[in-house]
Scaffold this active site. Sequence first.
Site, PDB file in Angstrom:
ATOM      1  N   GLU A 184       1.814   3.364   3.052  1.00 33.29           N
ATOM      2  CA  GLU A 184       2.465   2.589   4.108  1.00 33.29           C
ATOM      3  C   GLU A 184       3.956   2.412   3.792  1.00 33.29           C
ATOM      4  OE1 GLU A 184       0.109  -0.972   4.588  1.00 33.29           O
ATOM      5  OE2 GLU A 184      -1.736   0.174   4.856  1.00 33.29           O
TER       6      GLU A 184
ATOM      7  N   HIS B 208       2.406  -4.391   6.850  1.00 25.88           N
ATOM      8  CA  HIS B 208       1.541  -3.255   6.559  1.00 25.88           C
ATOM      9  C   HIS B 208       1.554  -2.327   7.771  1.00 25.88           C
ATOM     10  CE1 HIS B 208      -0.650  -4.712   2.849  1.00 25.88           C
ATOM     11  NE2 HIS B 208      -0.033  -5.820   3.230  1.00 25.88           N
TER      12      HIS B 208
ATOM     13  N   HIS C 222       0.848  -1.195   0.000  1.00 24.51           N
ATOM     14  CA  HIS C 222       0.000   0.000   0.000  1.00 24.51           C
ATOM     15  C   HIS C 222       0.880   1.239   0.000  1.00 24.51           C
ATOM     16  CE1 HIS C 222      -3.498  -2.516   1.757  1.00 24.51           C
ATOM     17  NE2 HIS C 222      -3.660  -2.348   0.458  1.00 24.51           N
TER      18      HIS C 222
ATOM     19  N   GLU D  20       0.392  -5.782  10.966  1.00 27.39           N
ATOM     20  CA  GLU D  20       0.019  -4.357  10.947  1.00 27.39           C
ATOM     21  C   GLU D  20       0.906  -3.641  11.963  1.00 27.39           C
ATOM     22  OE1 GLU D  20      -1.939  -2.994   8.846  1.00 27.39           O
ATOM     23  OE2 GLU D  20      -3.175  -4.616   8.045  1.00 27.39           O
TER      24      GLU D  20
END
Length: 298
Positions: free
Chosen positions: A63, A206, A60, A265
């Site tokens: 990110e 991420h 992403h 994450e």
Amino acid sequence: MSRQKFEYSPAQLAADVRKLTRSYPFVTASPIGRSVLGKPIHAIRIGAGSFNWHFNGACHANEWITSLLLMRFADDYAKACRGRTQIGGKQARDLYNRTTLWIVPMVNPDGVELVQQGVTPKHPYYKELMVWNRGSNLFHRWKANIRGVDLNDQFPACWEEERGRRGVERPGPRDYGGSGPLTEPEAIALAEWTERSDLHAVLAVHTQGEEIYWNYRGHEPSESAEWAKRLALASGYRSVWLEGSDAGYKDWFIDKFRRPGFTVEAGWGHNPLPLEGMEETYDDVMKLLAEALDLSPS
């Protein structure tokens, strides 16, 4: 590698890859493919073991800090291997001898550059990007690639269900999975390289939330839950059983190969995460990644 004080760009990544391979002859690098705009998607190899681990980041666009996290880990790991010291409380040479680690630090270089630099009328996708971004020249919320496709909704693991759940029918900053699975060169490169590489486990970094996702529709192997617990203990993150999510890289890897796959994450806050919290985030992620390498069979 110097401690980063500014946004981590594709150009900085390329320079750091060159520096890493010059500094440590046992570290090699090569591209696995190219982005829509022709930027190389770098892969770094460290290790001589039979267990093939893969870490990737910046799928992403906003990110991009995950690329910096992975490059710092690569540098610290290589330094510890050369010096025969520890990383994350593990003997680096032992990890090196047991595993071969492949790091793809920036899956989406075009998107990262867009988030950091924006666009001018000279950009080849200027008109489209301004439409897709609702006329705004602020791209800090952009997750997709340069064609407005979310690369982590591109993989053939119940892709149709994910598209229906998202309900996004056209390109934009996030959540548009494309006209079909594996239409984008970045996703194609990662998938084809994965299929060629006989990877035994993968971990996609991420941001944000400090959580670890490890399951996919019951297709994950029996050891995945215990591995996730160990990663959580090492990092202070939460191991989470996730439902209602498809078409991601980790999902596809588990579904296709029935081997352990994880999405981490990292950090806490709003994307893009600020560099001010980098040291704390890196400390957690470094320990998690070192623990991952230690999970491989002896």
